[in-house]
Design an enzyme around this catalytic site. Structure first.
Site, short mmCIF file in Angstrom:
data_model
loop_
_atom_site.label_atom_id
_atom_site.label_comp_id
_atom_site.label_asym_id
_atom_site.label_seq_id
_atom_site.Cartn_x
_atom_site.Cartn_y
_atom_site.Cartn_z
N CYS A 186 0.83 -1.22 0.00
CA CYS A 186 0.00 0.00 0.00
C CYS A 186 0.85 1.27 0.00
CB CYS A 186 -0.93 0.00 1.20
SG CYS A 186 -2.09 -1.37 1.16
N HIS A 229 -3.50 7.21 2.63
CA HIS A 229 -3.91 5.91 2.08
C HIS A 229 -5.32 5.60 2.58
CE1 HIS A 229 -4.10 1.82 1.03
NE2 HIS A 229 -3.81 1.33 2.23
N ASN A 245 -10.18 -0.02 -0.10
CA ASN A 245 -8.72 0.07 -0.07
C ASN A 245 -8.17 -0.50 -1.38
OD1 ASN A 245 -5.99 -0.37 0.32
ND2 ASN A 245 -6.22 -1.21 2.38
N1 COA Z 1 -19.00 -8.14 9.44
C1 COA Z 1 -19.49 -8.35 10.65
N2 COA Z 1 -18.71 -8.71 11.71
C2 COA Z 1 -17.41 -8.86 11.46
C3 COA Z 1 -16.83 -8.65 10.21
C4 COA Z 1 -17.70 -8.29 9.16
N3 COA Z 1 -17.25 -8.04 7.93
N4 COA Z 1 -15.50 -8.85 10.27
C5 COA Z 1 -15.24 -9.18 11.55
N5 COA Z 1 -16.39 -9.19 12.28
C6 COA Z 1 -16.57 -9.49 13.68
C7 COA Z 1 -15.43 -10.29 14.26
O1 COA Z 1 -15.61 -11.66 14.03
C8 COA Z 1 -15.52 -9.94 15.71
O2 COA Z 1 -16.54 -10.71 16.29
P1 COA Z 1 -16.38 -11.33 17.76
O3 COA Z 1 -16.25 -10.15 18.66
O4 COA Z 1 -17.64 -12.09 17.93
O5 COA Z 1 -15.16 -12.17 17.71
C9 COA Z 1 -15.99 -8.49 15.73
O6 COA Z 1 -16.55 -8.27 14.43
C10 COA Z 1 -14.88 -7.49 15.96
O7 COA Z 1 -13.78 -7.84 15.12
P2 COA Z 1 -12.50 -6.98 15.09
O8 COA Z 1 -11.52 -7.64 14.17
O9 COA Z 1 -12.04 -6.66 16.48
O10 COA Z 1 -13.06 -5.65 14.42
P3 COA Z 1 -12.36 -4.28 14.23
O11 COA Z 1 -13.13 -3.22 14.88
O12 COA Z 1 -10.88 -4.36 14.52
O13 COA Z 1 -12.52 -4.06 12.67
C11 COA Z 1 -11.18 -4.16 10.71
C12 COA Z 1 -11.91 -4.94 11.76
C13 COA Z 1 -10.53 -5.13 9.73
C14 COA Z 1 -12.19 -3.28 9.99
C15 COA Z 1 -10.12 -3.26 11.39
O14 COA Z 1 -9.36 -4.03 12.27
C16 COA Z 1 -9.20 -2.61 10.42
O15 COA Z 1 -9.62 -1.85 9.56
N6 COA Z 1 -7.88 -2.84 10.57
C17 COA Z 1 -6.90 -2.24 9.70
C18 COA Z 1 -6.91 -2.97 8.41
C19 COA Z 1 -6.17 -2.27 7.34
O16 COA Z 1 -6.13 -1.06 7.28
N7 COA Z 1 -5.58 -3.05 6.46
C20 COA Z 1 -4.95 -2.59 5.30
C21 COA Z 1 -3.61 -2.09 5.58
S1 COA Z 1 -2.92 -1.42 4.14
#
Ligand code: COA
Length: 324
Positions: A112, A251, A281
């Site tokens: 990225c 980004h 993204n």
């Molecule tokens: N829809 C509904 N629920 C979802 C889900 C979806 N698409 N994806 C995950 N969940 C659930 C998980 O299973 C978890 O459930 P649980 O509590 O029962 O275990 C809950 O939502 C919370 O998951 P979590 O991973 O803690 O969510 P989060 O708030 O961290 O959000 C992301 C997840 C991926 C959106 C976030 O972590 C993120 O954006 N991280 C950075 C990623 C990024 O920028 N990557 C690219 C880098 S270049």
């Protein structure tokens, strides 16, 4: 001599995949995706539409905006992690499509952060005397996305953006670039298979190792930290303050990450470009795509102070400050 961006362009595939579409594919909801990421829809390349197809269209638009032709180009740099194939470079394929007969061409791999890295390489080459350099960020993330994994498939999309660099006069141009990486964090975001460590095989495909694996929570925290640090580093290297900044083009990974960074920097959101609601993204394409939209919407004007900043797999993070 400084390098300056003399033209921008972008291109996204026609097909739109909405959060409602994803609700039918995995256990998720539009509300969850919008609240956690700010993403509402993304573009998906058509079958057979490859990275160089997207990149060539963005490049043609950037050349047109610059008032240049492909024959003017000395160097083509393409940032991508989803090139057409391992060999040749996607940059050579774009060179072929454009007819940029005089140019040298190669790809740059920094996930990225690829566009910001490639821009810094291009900037350095303008300083050594090359005149016109095409820098492209292009991705077909949909081919390395596991469409059964709800934690990642909601995030990514396809697209391309491009800029043409040329020599600057006066005070304008790229004021500084700042590149960083920490390979200790290589496993936060990775595609484990398909390379020399785990070559393609039936087992590799059955295990889904051709797809992105991500530690979302940890990535989130590192992203906020590195984006905040790089913004402060970039401004202080130029003896400028947050108040001097006209536009911040980060980004487009997650709106919550960007809002957290803007809060820490006390940067008003009016100065921040957000378009992940429409594209998700798009990895190396995200900054040049957002930048091109901002330029065409006249959010960037002559003399504007613009910061671009990215983080991504590697882990890498990078930024640049531009006096437009
Ligand atoms: N829809 C509904 N629920 C979802 C889900 C979806 N698409 N994806 C995950 N969940 C659930 C998980 O299973 C978890 O459930 P649980 O509590 O029962 O275990 C809950 O939502 C919370 O998951 P979590 O991973 O803690 O969510 P989060 O708030 O961290 O959000 C992301 C997840 C991926 C959106 C976030 O972590 C993120 O954006 N991280 C950075 C990623 C990024 O920028 N990557 C690219 C880098 S270049």
């Amino acid at each position: 001599m400084r390098a300056r961006i003399v033209g921008t362009g972008s291109y996204v595939p026609e097909r739109v995949l909405t959060n409602a579409d994803l609700e039918r594919m995995v256990a998720t909801s539009d509300t969850w995706i919008v609240e956690r990421t700010g993403i509402r829809e993304r573009r998906i390349a058509a079958p057979g539409e490859a990275c160089s197809d997207l990149g060539t269209k963005a490049a043609e638009r950037a050349l047109e905006a610059a008032g240049l032709t492909a024959a003017d180009l000395d160097l083509i740099l393409v940032a991508t992690c989803t090139g057409d194939s391992p060999l040749p470079s996607t940059a050579c394929l774009i060179q072929h499509r454009l007819g940029a007969v005089r140019a040298a061409a190669c790809d740059i791999s920094a996930a990225c952060c690829g566009f910001v890295y490639a821009l810094a390489v291009g900037e350095a080459y303008v300083k050594t005397g090359l005149r016109h350099i095409l820098v492209v960020g292009a991705e077909v993330m949909s081919v390395i996305t596991d469409w059964t994994d709800r934690s990642t498939c909601i995030l990514f999309g396809d697209g391309a953006g491009a800029v043409v660099l040329g020599p600057a006069d006066g005070d304008r141009g790229i004021l500084s670039s700042h590149l960083h990486s920490d390979g200790n964090l290589w496993d936060l975001i990775c595609v484990p298979g398909g390379g020399s460590r785990i070559p393609p095989s039936d087992k590799m495909l059955a295990d889904g190792l051709q797809y992105i694996k991500m530690k979302g929570n940890e990535t989130f925290k590192v992203a906020v930290k590195t984006l905040e640090e790089s913004a402060r580093e970039t401004l202080s290297a130029n003896h400028l303050s947050m108040d001097d900044l006209d536009l911040y083009v980060p980004h487009q990974a997650n709106a919550r990450i960007i809002k957290a960074v803007a809060d820490r920097l006390e940067l008003p959101m009016e100065k921040v470009v957000l378009n992940m609601d429409r594209y998700g993204n798009t990895s190396a394409a995200s900054i040049p795509l957002a930048l091109d939209e901002a330029v065409r919407a006249a959010r960037v004007k002559d003399g504007s102070l613009v910061m671009i900043a990215a983080f991504g797999s590697g882990l890498t993070w990078a930024s640049a400050l531009i006096r437009w």
